[in-house]
Motif scaffolding. Sequence first.
Motif, PDB file in Angstrom:
ATOM      1  N   CYS A  49      -5.702  11.841   3.107  1.00 41.45           N
ATOM      2  CA  CYS A  49      -5.768  10.549   2.490  1.00 41.45           C
ATOM      3  C   CYS A  49      -6.702  10.602   1.079  1.00 41.45           C
ATOM      4  O   CYS A  49      -6.432   9.898   0.262  1.00 41.45           O
ATOM      5  CB  CYS A  49      -6.204   9.493   3.429  1.00 41.45           C
ATOM      6  N   CYS A  52      -5.668  10.631  -2.677  1.00 44.53           N
ATOM      7  CA  CYS A  52      -5.418   9.486  -3.546  1.00 44.53           C
ATOM      8  C   CYS A  52      -6.441   8.441  -3.316  1.00 44.53           C
ATOM      9  O   CYS A  52      -6.691   7.258  -3.917  1.00 44.53           O
ATOM     10  CB  CYS A  52      -4.138   8.835  -3.325  1.00 44.53           C
ATOM     11  N   HIS A  53      -7.169   8.524  -2.518  1.00 44.78           N
ATOM     12  CA  HIS A  53      -8.393   7.725  -2.154  1.00 44.78           C
ATOM     13  C   HIS A  53      -9.953   8.093  -1.887  1.00 44.78           C
ATOM     14  O   HIS A  53      -9.917   8.993  -1.311  1.00 44.78           O
ATOM     15  CB  HIS A  53      -8.086   6.759  -0.659  1.00 44.78           C
ATOM     16  N   LYS A  81      -9.102  -8.293   3.899  1.00 44.95           N
ATOM     17  CA  LYS A  81      -8.056  -7.893   4.805  1.00 44.95           C
ATOM     18  C   LYS A  81      -8.316  -8.227   6.323  1.00 44.95           C
ATOM     19  O   LYS A  81      -9.279  -8.045   6.690  1.00 44.95           O
ATOM     20  CB  LYS A  81      -8.089  -6.499   4.362  1.00 44.95           C
ATOM     21  N   SER A  89      -0.877  -1.753   5.987  1.00 44.89           N
ATOM     22  CA  SER A  89      -1.033  -0.911   4.649  1.00 44.89           C
ATOM     23  C   SER A  89      -0.905   0.616   4.884  1.00 44.89           C
ATOM     24  O   SER A  89      -0.831   1.189   4.105  1.00 44.89           O
ATOM     25  CB  SER A  89      -2.186  -1.408   3.737  1.00 44.89           C
ATOM     26  N   PRO A  93       3.296   1.131   3.872  1.00 44.69           N
ATOM     27  CA  PRO A  93       2.409   0.791   2.606  1.00 44.69           C
ATOM     28  C   PRO A  93       3.422  -0.034   1.604  1.00 44.69           C
ATOM     29  O   PRO A  93       2.798  -0.753   0.782  1.00 44.69           O
ATOM     30  CB  PRO A  93       2.292   2.237   2.104  1.00 44.69           C
ATOM     31  N   ALA A  98      -0.479  -3.263  -2.902  1.00 47.13           N
ATOM     32  CA  ALA A  98      -1.996  -3.653  -3.190  1.00 47.13           C
ATOM     33  C   ALA A  98      -2.137  -4.126  -4.641  1.00 47.13           C
ATOM     34  O   ALA A  98      -1.154  -3.760  -5.351  1.00 47.13           O
ATOM     35  CB  ALA A  98      -2.972  -2.453  -3.257  1.00 47.13           C
ATOM     36  N   SER A 112       5.838   2.013  -2.725  1.00 43.92           N
ATOM     37  CA  SER A 112       4.503   2.457  -2.700  1.00 43.92           C
ATOM     38  C   SER A 112       4.882   4.036  -2.895  1.00 43.92           C
ATOM     39  O   SER A 112       5.511   4.448  -2.328  1.00 43.92           O
ATOM     40  CB  SER A 112       3.760   2.118  -1.635  1.00 43.92           C
ATOM     41  N   ILE A 113       4.013   4.586  -3.854  1.00 40.31           N
ATOM     42  CA  ILE A 113       4.088   6.180  -3.669  1.00 40.31           C
ATOM     43  C   ILE A 113       3.191   6.699  -2.714  1.00 40.31           C
ATOM     44  O   ILE A 113       2.987   7.888  -2.512  1.00 40.31           O
ATOM     45  CB  ILE A 113       3.465   6.616  -5.246  1.00 40.31           C
ATOM     46  N   MET A 114       2.360   5.724  -1.812  1.00 42.31           N
ATOM     47  CA  MET A 114       1.778   6.336  -0.926  1.00 42.31           C
ATOM     48  C   MET A 114       2.600   6.951   0.166  1.00 42.31           C
ATOM     49  O   MET A 114       3.654   6.452   0.644  1.00 42.31           O
ATOM     50  CB  MET A 114       1.163   5.220  -0.232  1.00 42.31           C
ATOM     51  N   PRO A 115       2.479   8.128   0.706  1.00 40.50           N
ATOM     52  CA  PRO A 115       3.563   8.479   1.609  1.00 40.50           C
ATOM     53  C   PRO A 115       3.515   7.833   2.729  1.00 40.50           C
ATOM     54  O   PRO A 115       2.751   6.957   3.023  1.00 40.50           O
ATOM     55  CB  PRO A 115       2.768   9.997   2.051  1.00 40.50           C
ATOM     56  N   TYR A 117       3.479   7.801   6.685  1.00 39.60           N
ATOM     57  CA  TYR A 117       2.983   8.599   7.747  1.00 39.60           C
ATOM     58  C   TYR A 117       3.471   8.622   8.984  1.00 39.60           C
ATOM     59  O   TYR A 117       3.007   9.078  10.081  1.00 39.60           O
ATOM     60  CB  TYR A 117       1.355   8.241   7.761  1.00 39.60           C
ATOM     61  N   MET A 121       1.522  10.753  11.565  1.00 38.85           N
ATOM     62  CA  MET A 121       0.211  10.206  12.073  1.00 38.85           C
ATOM     63  C   MET A 121       0.540   9.773  13.662  1.00 38.85           C
ATOM     64  O   MET A 121       1.642   9.148  13.871  1.00 38.85           O
ATOM     65  CB  MET A 121      -0.026   9.290  11.293  1.00 38.85           C
TER      66      MET A 121
HETATM   67  C1  HEC Z   1       0.101  10.149  -2.947  1.00 34.54           C
HETATM   68  C2  HEC Z   1      -1.216   9.260  -2.873  1.00 34.54           C
HETATM   69  C3  HEC Z   1      -1.495   8.495  -1.463  1.00 34.54           C
HETATM   70  C4  HEC Z   1      -1.848   9.128  -0.461  1.00 34.54           C
HETATM   71  C5  HEC Z   1      -1.840  10.633  -0.080  1.00 34.54           C
HETATM   72  C6  HEC Z   1      -2.357   7.867   0.368  1.00 34.54           C
HETATM   73  N1  HEC Z   1      -2.250   6.849  -0.083  1.00 34.54           N
HETATM   74 FE1  HEC Z   1      -2.883   5.123   0.312  1.00 34.54          FE
HETATM   75  N2  HEC Z   1      -2.430   4.188  -1.225  1.00 34.54           N
HETATM   76  C7  HEC Z   1      -1.947   4.878  -2.426  1.00 34.54           C
HETATM   77  C8  HEC Z   1      -1.179   3.690  -3.400  1.00 34.54           C
HETATM   78  C9  HEC Z   1      -0.548   4.052  -4.747  1.00 34.54           C
HETATM   79  C10 HEC Z   1      -1.676   2.402  -2.829  1.00 34.54           C
HETATM   80  C11 HEC Z   1      -1.535   1.235  -3.352  1.00 34.54           C
HETATM   81  C12 HEC Z   1      -0.074   0.789  -3.353  1.00 34.54           C
HETATM   82  C13 HEC Z   1       0.004   0.212  -1.864  1.00 34.54           C
HETATM   83  O1  HEC Z   1      -0.608  -0.782  -1.352  1.00 34.54           O
HETATM   84  O2  HEC Z   1       0.636   1.006  -1.352  1.00 34.54           O
HETATM   85  C14 HEC Z   1      -2.450   2.758  -1.500  1.00 34.54           C
HETATM   86  C15 HEC Z   1      -2.759   1.791  -0.736  1.00 34.54           C
HETATM   87  C16 HEC Z   1      -3.441   1.911   0.426  1.00 34.54           C
HETATM   88  C17 HEC Z   1      -4.192   0.888   1.035  1.00 34.54           C
HETATM   89  C18 HEC Z   1      -4.333  -0.616   0.795  1.00 34.54           C
HETATM   90  C19 HEC Z   1      -5.504  -0.652  -0.309  1.00 34.54           C
HETATM   91  C20 HEC Z   1      -5.505  -2.140  -0.588  1.00 34.54           C
HETATM   92  O3  HEC Z   1      -6.432  -2.473  -1.127  1.00 34.54           O
HETATM   93  O4  HEC Z   1      -4.564  -2.796  -0.280  1.00 34.54           O
HETATM   94  C21 HEC Z   1      -4.869   1.619   2.410  1.00 34.54           C
HETATM   95  C22 HEC Z   1      -5.542   0.977   3.499  1.00 34.54           C
HETATM   96  C23 HEC Z   1      -4.506   2.898   2.144  1.00 34.54           C
HETATM   97  N3  HEC Z   1      -3.683   3.355   1.182  1.00 34.54           N
HETATM   98  C24 HEC Z   1      -4.872   3.935   3.115  1.00 34.54           C
HETATM   99  C25 HEC Z   1      -4.416   5.192   2.880  1.00 34.54           C
HETATM  100  C26 HEC Z   1      -4.550   6.032   4.273  1.00 34.54           C
HETATM  101  C27 HEC Z   1      -5.189   5.880   5.629  1.00 34.54           C
HETATM  102  C28 HEC Z   1      -3.975   7.406   3.754  1.00 34.54           C
HETATM  103  C29 HEC Z   1      -3.981   8.544   4.449  1.00 34.54           C
HETATM  104  C30 HEC Z   1      -3.360   8.546   5.841  1.00 34.54           C
HETATM  105  C31 HEC Z   1      -3.528   7.312   2.554  1.00 34.54           C
HETATM  106  N4  HEC Z   1      -3.620   5.848   2.178  1.00 34.54           N
HETATM  107  C32 HEC Z   1      -2.802   8.045   1.860  1.00 34.54           C
HETATM  108  C33 HEC Z   1      -1.667   5.981  -2.280  1.00 34.54           C
HETATM  109  C34 HEC Z   1      -1.942   7.035  -1.472  1.00 34.54           C
END
Ligand code: HEC
Length: 152
Positions: A49, A52-53, A81, A89, A93, A98, A112-115, A117, A121
């Motif tokens: 994670c 990106c975070h 939250k 989230s 995602p 967000a 979302s570009i977040m994978p 899981y 997971m």
């Molecule tokens: C490729 C990049 C990427 C990866 C890897 C990733 N995220 Fe994200 N994540 C994002 C993006 C972009 C957002 C904002 C857009 C959205 O809300 O989906 C986000 C949003 C979130 C948010 C909400 C944040 C908010 O303020 O609302 C959480 C919680 C989160 N991620 C947790 C995780 C966790 C836990 C993992 C690993 C299991 C993970 N992310 C892996 C890109 C990523």
Amino acid sequence: MQRALLIVAIAASIAGIPACESGSNANQEIVLPEGDAIRGQEAFVALECTACHIIKDLELPSPSELGPVTITLGGKVSQLKSYGELVTSVINPSHRLARNPFKQPISNDGQSIMPIYGDIMTVTQLVDIVAFLESKYEGIERPRYNYPVYKY
Ligand code: HEC
């Protein structure tokens, strides 16, 4: 509607069936097991994670590869939250993206570009990660669950 519920509750208590207590988990549709924040931090790193975070005020091992965004999780938030929002989230995602204060590319065509899981997971990792994240936000209130005691 309220009156109908009351009548049901009274009827249930007369019949000796415990009625749902209001103020407990009456409005909670999902009750997950308790997570472990320490294991959650390990899973957060293991699942990368961190690509990106970053977590506010916490240094974690670097990912094998940096992702396209750097979004901070944790810290003080103006809009708190809920536990349910945090779970959503992580596992869904795109449900609600967000807010994007960093002007980074967070979505493609509304996704979302977040994978996703879901296939990677475990549920244990999910609840642990949420417990970990929850402990890093200031002021998140977790609803209190009153588990009913069933007598057979
Ligand atoms: C490729 C990049 C990427 C990866 C890897 C990733 N995220 Fe994200 N994540 C994002 C993006 C972009 C957002 C904002 C857009 C959205 O809300 O989906 C986000 C949003 C979130 C948010 C909400 C944040 C908010 O303020 O609302 C959480 C919680 C989160 N991620 C947790 C995780 C966790 C836990 C993992 C690993 C299991 C993970 N992310 C892996 C890109 C990523």
